[in-house]
Design a protein around this motif. Structure first.
Motif, PDB file in Angstrom:
ATOM      1  N   GLY A  20       0.773  -1.256   0.014  1.00 34.37           N
ATOM      2  CA  GLY A  20      -0.020   0.049   0.041  1.00 34.37           C
ATOM      3  C   GLY A  20       0.838   1.117   0.002  1.00 34.37           C
ATOM      4  O   GLY A  20       2.072   1.040  -0.313  1.00 34.37           O
ATOM      5  N   ASP A  21       0.307   2.257   0.274  1.00 29.72           N
ATOM      6  CA  ASP A  21       0.933   3.496   0.330  1.00 29.72           C
ATOM      7  C   ASP A  21       1.541   3.955   1.407  1.00 29.72           C
ATOM      8  O   ASP A  21       1.965   5.135   1.831  1.00 29.72           O
ATOM      9  CB  ASP A  21       0.182   4.649   0.094  1.00 29.72           C
ATOM     10  CG  ASP A  21      -1.231   4.841   0.614  1.00 29.72           C
ATOM     11  OD1 ASP A  21      -1.311   4.161   1.944  1.00 29.72           O
ATOM     12  OD2 ASP A  21      -2.258   5.639   0.547  1.00 29.72           O
ATOM     13  N   GLY A  22       1.333   2.952   2.550  1.00 32.91           N
ATOM     14  CA  GLY A  22       1.892   3.235   3.949  1.00 32.91           C
ATOM     15  C   GLY A  22       0.957   3.799   5.076  1.00 32.91           C
ATOM     16  O   GLY A  22       1.306   4.080   6.227  1.00 32.91           O
ATOM     17  N   SER A  23      -0.015   4.625   4.478  1.00 28.92           N
ATOM     18  CA  SER A  23      -0.850   5.290   5.559  1.00 28.92           C
ATOM     19  C   SER A  23      -2.259   4.491   5.705  1.00 28.92           C
ATOM     20  O   SER A  23      -2.731   4.892   6.428  1.00 28.92           O
ATOM     21  CB  SER A  23      -1.220   6.605   4.654  1.00 28.92           C
ATOM     22  OG  SER A  23      -2.180   6.439   3.516  1.00 28.92           O
ATOM     23  N   SER A  24      -2.236   3.280   5.261  1.00 28.35           N
ATOM     24  CA  SER A  24      -3.360   2.306   5.452  1.00 28.35           C
ATOM     25  C   SER A  24      -3.097   1.060   5.440  1.00 28.35           C
ATOM     26  O   SER A  24      -2.065   0.571   4.904  1.00 28.35           O
ATOM     27  CB  SER A  24      -4.481   2.804   4.367  1.00 28.35           C
ATOM     28  OG  SER A  24      -5.479   1.661   4.533  1.00 28.35           O
ATOM     29  N   LEU A  25      -3.819   0.162   6.286  1.00 32.54           N
ATOM     30  CA  LEU A  25      -3.784  -1.153   6.265  1.00 32.54           C
ATOM     31  C   LEU A  25      -3.914  -1.970   4.732  1.00 32.54           C
ATOM     32  O   LEU A  25      -3.426  -3.183   4.659  1.00 32.54           O
ATOM     33  CB  LEU A  25      -4.388  -1.927   7.364  1.00 32.54           C
ATOM     34  CG  LEU A  25      -4.169  -1.570   8.771  1.00 32.54           C
ATOM     35  CD1 LEU A  25      -5.305  -2.248   9.698  1.00 32.54           C
ATOM     36  CD2 LEU A  25      -2.835  -1.943   9.242  1.00 32.54           C
ATOM     37  N   ILE A  26      -4.931  -1.031   4.126  1.00 31.58           N
ATOM     38  CA  ILE A  26      -5.233  -1.834   2.821  1.00 31.58           C
ATOM     39  C   ILE A  26      -4.260  -1.643   1.647  1.00 31.58           C
ATOM     40  O   ILE A  26      -3.707  -0.550   1.687  1.00 31.58           O
ATOM     41  CB  ILE A  26      -6.428  -1.170   2.597  1.00 31.58           C
ATOM     42  CG1 ILE A  26      -7.749  -1.564   3.801  1.00 31.58           C
ATOM     43  CG2 ILE A  26      -7.267  -1.795   1.003  1.00 31.58           C
ATOM     44  CD1 ILE A  26      -8.962  -0.473   3.422  1.00 31.58           C
TER      45      ILE A  26
END
Length: 566
Positions: A381-387
Motif C-alpha cells: 500500500g501507500d503506507g498510510s493504510s492497512l489496505i
C-alpha cells in the motif's frame, strides 16, 4: 538436462502402483481400473506418444469432459516431458482457436463433446498442429486426413516393471492452464511440476486428503481447482470417481453409490445440491452425505445459511473454503467453516462472522483465512493504510503467461506476483479480501470495491444475490449502483418508504436496503445511490465467474426504460 532437484507429478505413479496395486484407482461409469492397470495405461500411452515423435517441450492441447482417460493423458504427456494445455470444453470453436493459436500445440486431443473442433481445425491452415487424437474410439466421426489417433490404439503393451525414466519440459513446465478472464481473451498460465506438488502437499496437510479417500471430481479438469485437487488425490493414492460434468442429480447419485468421502465445490454447486436434496427429501430419504468427510469450497464465499444447509446434508463433513487464482496454482489461503466434531460453525469463523471483535476499528471485507504453509503474502500500500494490493511469492507462483517473456509480465514486482486483489491482514494473520483492483469504482474521489458492498447487501435476509457496478456520473465520476436478486418469498415494493411497510419481514425496497447499509456501518460514499431489482440470472463466464462488465452494460442500456427492474 533433467530437473532432478525438483519434483515431477508422475512420481505419484510409484505409490499408486504399490499401495493400490489391486484396488480401484479410477471409476468412470462401468469402467474400473486398479492401481496396476492405471499405471500401466499411463506408461503405455507415454510409450506410444514417444514412438509417434512427441518430444520434450511439445504442447498437447486437451479439450474434453472429465474421464479416467483425461487423467491418463495429463500424466502421460508430463511423463515424456511434454506440456498439457487443457482447454474449456464449453468454449465455442472461435474461442478454442484463439487459445490454440496462443499455445501452438503439436497435438489436439478431444472427446465427443469437442469433436467438431478437431474436424474444423483439420480444414484450417495451422502448420504446428501435427496430430489429432480422440479419447475414445469414435467410429461415427470421419476424418479428412490420416493423422487421427485414438487413446487405445496409441497405447503400447507395458508392465509396471518396465517403467520409463520420466522427463521434464524446459524450465520444469508441466501445464498451461487458461484463466477464465471476465474481459478480454483468456491467458495461458505456465505452471511447473513443483508448483503442482507444493499445492498438493498444502491440501493434503490442511484439508486432510489421504489414501482412504474416495474423491468425486466435481470440478472440470480444465480448471486449476479441479487439476490441483485431483493431483493431490493422485499423490496420496486415493480412489477417483469421475463424472463427465457436474450436475446436482448425477453428483448426488455418485456420492451415494460410491460412498464418496471428499469433493470440492463452488457456491453454485453447493446450492444446487442442497436444492436438489430439499426437493426430493420427501419422496426418498438420502443417506449418501453421511460418508462425506471433507468438502473444499472455492470460487467465492458460502453464506452462513448455505453452510448450515450443507451441514444438514453432509453432517460428518469438515467444510473449508479456499481463496486463490490460476496464476498461483490454485489456493493461497484456507479457512475452516464448519467443524462436524462440534456440530457447529467453526469457532474462529463464527467469531469472524458474528461479533467481528477481532476487527473493531479495522477495515472491513471478507475473511478468506490464513495462508497455506508454502505461501508468502504481502500487502503493498501507500503506507498510510492497512489496505493495499495483495502480493505473493514462492514456488506456487506461475513462471509467466505462456506467450510472454518473464520481463514482459507486468504482474511481477521484484519477484512478487500482484494478485490484482485488494485486502489486508489482521493481527492473527488472517487475510481479508476487499475487492478486485480492476473492478474498483471511483466515486467522489473515493475508492469503492464492489465485493465489499455486495457482502453487506447479502447479509439482508431477503437478498439472495447482489452485484454492484459503477455508472458514469457528471458529479461523482462514477455512481455506485446495486443490482439485487431477492429470495422467492420476498416482495419488492419501491413505492413506499421502509418504515411505512407492513410485514417488513417479506418486503424489500430501496429505502430498506439503504437503511440496512447504514446499520451495517457502511461508509456513506460506498452506499449505492440506485437499487435495481434484477429478475434474471447474472451473466457468467464459462467457468462461473461474474461478467461484471456485462452487468454494467445491461444496466446502462436499460436503466432509463426500466428504472426499477430488469
Amino acid at each position: 538436462m533433467g530437473y532432478f532437484w525438483e519434483g515431477h507429478i508422475c512420481q505419484c505413479l510409484s505409490r499408486i502402483s504399490s499401495f493400490r496395486r489391486d484396488s480401484p484407482v479410477t471409476i468412470f461409469g462401468n469402467r474400473r481400473k486398479t492401481g496396476k492397470q492405471f499405471v500401466e495405461s499411463v506408461i503405455g500411452l507415454a510409450q506410444g506418444l514417444l514412438e509417434i515423435g512427441l518430444r520434450k517441450g511439445d504442447v498437447v492441447a486437451i479439450a474434453a469432459m472429465n474421464s479416467d482417460l483425461y487423467l491418463e493423458w495429463l500424466l502421460a504427456v508430463a511423463y515424456v516431458g511434454a506440456i498439457a494445455a487443457p482447454l474449456n470444453y464449453r468454449w465455442s470453436f472461435d474461442e478454442a482457436r484463439v487459445a490454440i493459436e496462443v499455445v501452438t500445440p503439436v497435438m489436439l486431443v478431444v472427446d465427443e463433446s469437442c469433436s467438431f473442433w478437431s474436424l474444423e481445425l483439420q480444414n484450417t491452415n495451422l502448420d504446428f498442429l501435427r496430430w489429432h487424437a480422440f479419447l475414445e474410439n469414435l467410429s461415427s466421426l470421419h476424418s479428412n486426413t490420416g493423422n487421427v489417433l485414438h487413446t487405445e490404439t496409441l497405447k503400447k503393451p507395458s508392465q509396471i516393471s518396465e517403467l520409463l525414466d520420466y522427463a521434464w519440459a524446459p524450465e520444469g513446465v508441466a501445464l498451461i492452464c487458461f484463466t477464465s478472464g471476465t474481459t478480454g481473451r483468456p491467458k495461458g498460465v505456465t505452471i511447473t511440476h513443483t508448483a503442482l506438488i507444493v499445492q498438493s502437499l498444502a491440501k493434503i496437510a490442511i484439508v486432510g486428503y489421504n489414501e482412504d479417500d474416495v474423491y468425486l471430481h466435481t470440478a472440470p479438469l480444465c480448471h486449476i481447482g479441479g487439476i490441483s485437487s485431483g493431483m493431490a488425490m493422485l499423490m496420496v493414492g486415493a480412489c477417483h470417481i469421475l463424472i463427465p460434468k457436474f450436475e446436482a442429480k448425477s453428483a448426488l447419485k455418485a456420492i451415494e453409490q460410491h460412498h464418496v468421502s471428499s469433493l470440492i465445490t463452488v457456491p453454485a454447486m453447493m446450492a444446487d445440491m442442497v436444492s436438489n436434496i430439499s426437493l426430493n427429501q420427501e419422496k426418498k430419504g438420502w443417506k449418501g452425505g453421511e460418508h462425506v468427510k471433507k468438502i473444499l469450497n472455492g470460487g467465492g464465499g458460502l453464506s452462513i445459511a448455505l453452510i448450515n444447509k450443507a451441514a444438514t446434508i453432509f453432517p460428518c463433513a469438515k467444510l473449508l473454503s479456499a481463496y486463490g487464482m490460476t496464476e498461483t496454482c490454485s489456493s493461497l489461503t484456507f479457512m475452516i467453516l464448519y467443524n462436524p466434531s462440534g456440530k457447529k460453525l467453526d469457532e474462529s469463523f463464527q467469531k469472524i462472522c458474528g461479533n467481528k471483535s477481532s476487527v473493531i476499528n479495522k477495515p472491513g471485507g471478507v475473511c478468506v483465512g490464513k495462508p497455506a504453509p508454502h505461501v508468502e503474502l504481502q500487502i503493498h500500500g501507500d503506507g498510510s493504510s492497512l489496505i493495499g494490493r495483495i502480493l505473493t511469492r514462492g514456488t506456487h507462483v506461475m513462471l509467466r503467461y505462456w506467450d510472454q517473456s518473464p520481463t514482459a509480465v507486468s504482474k511481477f514486482e521484484e519477484g512478487w506476483l500482484d494478485t490484482g486483489d485488494i485486502g489486508w491482514i489482521d493481527d492473527y494473520g488472517a487475510v481479508w479480501l476487499i475487492g478486485r483492483l480492476n473492478g474498483r469504482i471511483k466515486s467522489g474521489g473515493e475508492n469503492v470495491y464492489p465485493e465489499e458492498v455486495e457482502a453487506v447487501l447479502r447479509q439482508h435476509p431477503g437478498v439472495s444475490s447482489a452485484v454492484v457496478v459503477g455508472l458514469p456520473d457528471s458529479r461523482l465520476t462514477e455512481m455506485v449502483a446495486a443490482c439485487i436478486q431477492i429470495k422467492e418469498e420476498w416482495k419488492w415494493n419501491n413505492q413506499v418508504t421502509g418504515h411505512l411497510l407492513e410485514r417488513e419481514d417479506i418486503k424489500l425496497s430501496s429505502d430498506i436496503l439503504l437503511l440496512h447499509c447504514k446499520q451495517r456501518n457502511l461508509s456513506r460514499f460506498k452506499i449505492p445511490k440506485i437499487f435495481i431489482l434484477w429478475r434474471k440470472p447474472f451473466p457468467l463466464t464459462t467457468t462461473g465467474k461474474l461478467r461484471r462488465d456485462e452487468v454494467r452494460r445491461q444496466v446502462m442500456a436499460h436503466l432509463q426504460v426500466f428504472p426499477s427492474h430488469l
